[in-house]
Design a protein around this motif. Sequence first.
Motif, PDB file in Angstrom:
ATOM      1  N   MET A  11       0.852  -1.153   0.000  1.00 20.88           N
ATOM      2  CA  MET A  11       0.000   0.000   0.000  1.00 20.88           C
ATOM      3  C   MET A  11       0.909   1.229   0.000  1.00 20.88           C
ATOM      4  SD  MET A  11      -3.028   1.096   2.669  1.00 20.88           S
ATOM      5  CE  MET A  11      -2.486  -0.090   3.811  1.00 20.88           C
ATOM      6  N   LYS A  12       0.581   2.225  -0.827  1.00 19.02           N
ATOM      7  CA  LYS A  12       1.373   3.440  -0.932  1.00 19.02           C
ATOM      8  C   LYS A  12       0.464   4.649  -0.775  1.00 19.02           C
ATOM      9  CE  LYS A  12       4.528   6.034  -3.880  1.00 19.02           C
ATOM     10  NZ  LYS A  12       5.277   6.095  -5.126  1.00 19.02           N
ATOM     11  N   GLY A  13       0.923   5.601   0.000  1.00 12.79           N
ATOM     12  CA  GLY A  13       0.202   6.856   0.166  1.00 12.79           C
ATOM     13  C   GLY A  13       1.088   8.009  -0.253  1.00 12.79           C
ATOM     14  N   LYS A  14       0.478   9.090  -0.705  1.00 12.10           N
ATOM     15  CA  LYS A  14       1.230  10.239  -1.188  1.00 12.10           C
ATOM     16  C   LYS A  14       0.589  11.516  -0.680  1.00 12.10           C
ATOM     17  CE  LYS A  14       1.695  11.914  -5.720  1.00 12.10           C
ATOM     18  NZ  LYS A  14       1.979  11.704  -7.139  1.00 12.10           N
ATOM     19  N   LEU A  15       1.404  12.434  -0.185  1.00  8.38           N
ATOM     20  CA  LEU A  15       0.949  13.734   0.273  1.00  8.38           C
ATOM     21  C   LEU A  15       1.618  14.781  -0.598  1.00  8.38           C
ATOM     22  CD1 LEU A  15      -0.447  15.650   2.312  1.00  8.38           C
ATOM     23  CD2 LEU A  15       1.623  15.461   3.707  1.00  8.38           C
ATOM     24  N   GLU A  16       0.835  15.434  -1.462  1.00  5.79           N
ATOM     25  CA  GLU A  16       1.387  16.439  -2.363  1.00  5.79           C
ATOM     26  C   GLU A  16       1.622  17.736  -1.611  1.00  5.79           C
ATOM     27  OE1 GLU A  16      -0.322  16.909  -6.182  1.00  5.79           O
ATOM     28  OE2 GLU A  16      -0.547  14.755  -6.481  1.00  5.79           O
ATOM     29  N   LEU A  17       2.877  18.218  -1.659  1.00  2.00           N
ATOM     30  CA  LEU A  17       3.237  19.485  -1.046  1.00  2.00           C
ATOM     31  C   LEU A  17       3.052  20.626  -2.035  1.00  2.00           C
ATOM     32  CD1 LEU A  17       6.487  18.278   0.733  1.00  2.00           C
ATOM     33  CD2 LEU A  17       4.185  18.481   1.704  1.00  2.00           C
ATOM     34  N   THR A  18       3.457  20.393  -3.286  1.00  2.00           N
ATOM     35  CA  THR A  18       3.238  21.311  -4.412  1.00  2.00           C
ATOM     36  C   THR A  18       2.890  20.435  -5.614  1.00  2.00           C
ATOM     37  OG1 THR A  18       5.534  21.289  -5.188  1.00  2.00           O
ATOM     38  CG2 THR A  18       4.982  22.936  -3.500  1.00  2.00           C
TER      39      THR A  18
END
Length: 82
Positions: free
Chosen positions: A1-8
């Motif tokens: 499982m992979k999660g991503k938090l976009e900063l820009t």
Amino acid sequence: MKGKLELTARNSLYAKVGGQFYDYEFQRDNQKLESEDGFGAFLEAGWQYQWDSGWGINAGYQYVDMGDLEISTLNFGASYSF
């Protein structure tokens, strides 16, 4: 499982959580020193940057648990998205 938090639009933090089956054996001079198999945890967290051209760079920390053997690594990489 992979999660991503976009900063820009191009910058993001990511985390991966998973499991793995492992089977390893250490030998010296044809003598088995240690062996183990089983199921262990895989954890990774890091930062990635993606240019509009498709090229990207990343840096992360990875932890792998394989019973009596634990591995921690720092990773640096390059990627390309088609």
